[in-house]
Design a protein around this motif. Sequence first.
Motif, short mmCIF file in Angstrom:
data_model
loop_
_atom_site.label_atom_id
_atom_site.label_comp_id
_atom_site.label_asym_id
_atom_site.label_seq_id
_atom_site.Cartn_x
_atom_site.Cartn_y
_atom_site.Cartn_z
N PHE A 85 0.82 -1.21 0.00
CA PHE A 85 0.00 0.00 0.00
C PHE A 85 0.85 1.27 0.00
CE2 PHE A 85 -3.66 -2.20 -0.24
CZ PHE A 85 -4.80 -1.58 0.22
N LEU A 86 2.14 1.13 0.31
CA LEU A 86 3.03 2.29 0.20
C LEU A 86 3.21 2.73 -1.25
CD1 LEU A 86 5.77 1.18 2.75
CD2 LEU A 86 4.24 3.14 3.00
N PHE A 87 2.82 1.87 -2.19
CA PHE A 87 3.06 2.14 -3.60
C PHE A 87 1.81 2.62 -4.34
CE2 PHE A 87 6.22 -0.78 -2.15
CZ PHE A 87 7.37 -0.48 -2.86
N TRP A 88 0.62 2.36 -3.79
CA TRP A 88 -0.58 2.50 -4.61
C TRP A 88 -0.81 3.94 -5.07
CZ3 TRP A 88 -5.13 5.21 -4.12
CH2 TRP A 88 -5.40 5.80 -2.88
N HIS A 89 -0.55 4.91 -4.21
CA HIS A 89 -0.88 6.27 -4.63
C HIS A 89 0.17 6.87 -5.55
CE1 HIS A 89 -2.72 10.28 -4.39
NE2 HIS A 89 -3.81 9.59 -4.12
N GLY A 90 1.21 6.12 -5.83
CA GLY A 90 2.14 6.51 -6.88
C GLY A 90 1.90 5.71 -8.15
N GLY A 91 0.78 4.94 -8.18
CA GLY A 91 0.53 4.03 -9.28
C GLY A 91 -0.68 4.37 -10.12
N LEU A 92 -1.13 3.38 -10.88
CA LEU A 92 -2.15 3.60 -11.90
C LEU A 92 -3.55 3.81 -11.36
CD1 LEU A 92 -1.00 0.96 -14.57
CD2 LEU A 92 -0.37 3.37 -14.38
N PRO B 11 -4.18 11.94 -8.40
CA PRO B 11 -3.70 12.17 -9.77
C PRO B 11 -4.73 11.86 -10.85
CG PRO B 11 -1.99 11.11 -8.48
CD PRO B 11 -3.23 11.10 -7.63
N LEU B 12 -5.50 10.77 -10.67
CA LEU B 12 -6.49 10.41 -11.67
C LEU B 12 -7.68 11.38 -11.63
CD1 LEU B 12 -6.51 6.51 -11.48
CD2 LEU B 12 -5.42 7.97 -13.18
N ALA B 13 -8.03 11.86 -10.44
CA ALA B 13 -9.10 12.86 -10.35
C ALA B 13 -8.67 14.16 -11.02
CB ALA B 13 -9.46 13.11 -8.88
N LEU B 14 -7.41 14.55 -10.84
CA LEU B 14 -6.89 15.76 -11.50
C LEU B 14 -6.84 15.57 -13.01
CD1 LEU B 14 -3.95 16.67 -9.06
CD2 LEU B 14 -6.18 17.80 -9.25
N ALA B 15 -6.49 14.35 -13.44
CA ALA B 15 -6.41 14.09 -14.88
C ALA B 15 -7.78 14.07 -15.54
CB ALA B 15 -5.69 12.76 -15.13
N SER B 16 -8.81 13.70 -14.77
CA SER B 16 -10.15 13.64 -15.34
C SER B 16 -10.78 15.01 -15.48
CB SER B 16 -11.05 12.75 -14.47
OG SER B 16 -11.28 13.36 -13.21
N GLY B 17 -10.27 15.99 -14.74
CA GLY B 17 -10.81 17.35 -14.82
C GLY B 17 -12.08 17.54 -14.01
N ASN B 18 -12.50 16.52 -13.25
CA ASN B 18 -13.72 16.62 -12.46
C ASN B 18 -13.43 17.17 -11.07
OD1 ASN B 18 -15.19 15.48 -14.54
ND2 ASN B 18 -14.85 13.40 -13.80
N ILE C 123 1.85 10.81 -11.92
CA ILE C 123 2.23 9.41 -11.76
C ILE C 123 3.54 9.08 -12.47
CG2 ILE C 123 1.53 7.02 -12.28
CD1 ILE C 123 -1.38 7.96 -11.97
N PHE C 124 3.71 9.62 -13.70
CA PHE C 124 4.90 9.30 -14.48
C PHE C 124 5.94 10.41 -14.46
CE2 PHE C 124 1.67 6.47 -16.36
CZ PHE C 124 2.33 5.26 -16.20
N SER C 125 5.87 11.28 -13.48
CA SER C 125 6.91 12.30 -13.34
C SER C 125 8.20 11.66 -12.84
CB SER C 125 6.45 13.38 -12.35
OG SER C 125 6.37 12.84 -11.05
#
Length: 307
Positions: free
Chosen positions: A143-150, A155-162, A182-184
């Motif tokens: 779980f230390l990895f999940w929020h840096g992942g897919l 990050p996904l909420a920011l990418a969706s624009g919602n 995520i891919f920075s």
Amino acid sequence: MTAICSHIMQNYLPDPFIFCAILTFVVFALVMPITGQSPVQVVDAFAGSFWNLLSFSMQMALVVLAGHAMAATKAFKRMLANLASMVHKPDSAIFLVSIVSAIASWVNWGFGLVLGAIFAKELASRVQGADYRLLIAAAYSGFLFWHGGLSASIPLALASGNNLSMVTGGAIHTPISIQETIFSPLNITIIVALLVTIPLLNRFMHPDKSHSLTIPEHLLDAVVVEKPLLKPKTLAEKLENSRWINVLLATLGFIYIISYFVRNGFALNLNIVNFLFLFTAIALHRTPKQFLAAVAEGTKSTAGILL
């Protein structure tokens, strides 16, 4: 040191719901002097915005359901059994479950949640002397990895624009690509550093034989009485056990997924990630009945998210 940490956690760490309640009280107390609102106004604001996160909650619940359904397929269970058969030493078991859990959690945190636990149980039944407590802890260290992942929620909420103004306090109004999150280079560096250090740290924490806790193999076996497979007789039973329904559904889903990536490139957001994992799970399960059983089991893990 680990014994002290375990003692503290067992005696003083309450359920996460308690933290939610305490933080609610803290915010309530801070809002009144800072904004000059009365207690009634604060209560009105609390209730008035109570349902703003419904869509986000559903997206997060689907992350767990889709990940659980995919991890519960026979294909992944066979893969884990084959991996476990290659391990013979307790240290190696801790190291490997840490790696598998980390990678699975990076892909999808619901997937890692289930896959890590299944693998830890598989290793516990095969590797003599492996400390069961540390195996479980290593499985959850993914779980230390999940929020840096897919499946990273912000990050996904920011990418969706919602709801960007809600997430960023009104500072940002245009979507932020996952290439910048995520891919920075910074995030990738952190993930690689954790992938090297966490499995080694878990491995070195393995206690000696006199302090190891192992679980008898018969206690690890799931007490499940499987009903014999009977040939479907009624139309309803035939439909529920029809592989073609899953095949056709998965085909429809992947036609859209492929066309989405062709049109948008590798632009991930919460919806496309959930769509991808959901239809992958449908494709990997042989029948609708098997898929529904996996989803029903996965709903148990969504209780905290929904609350």
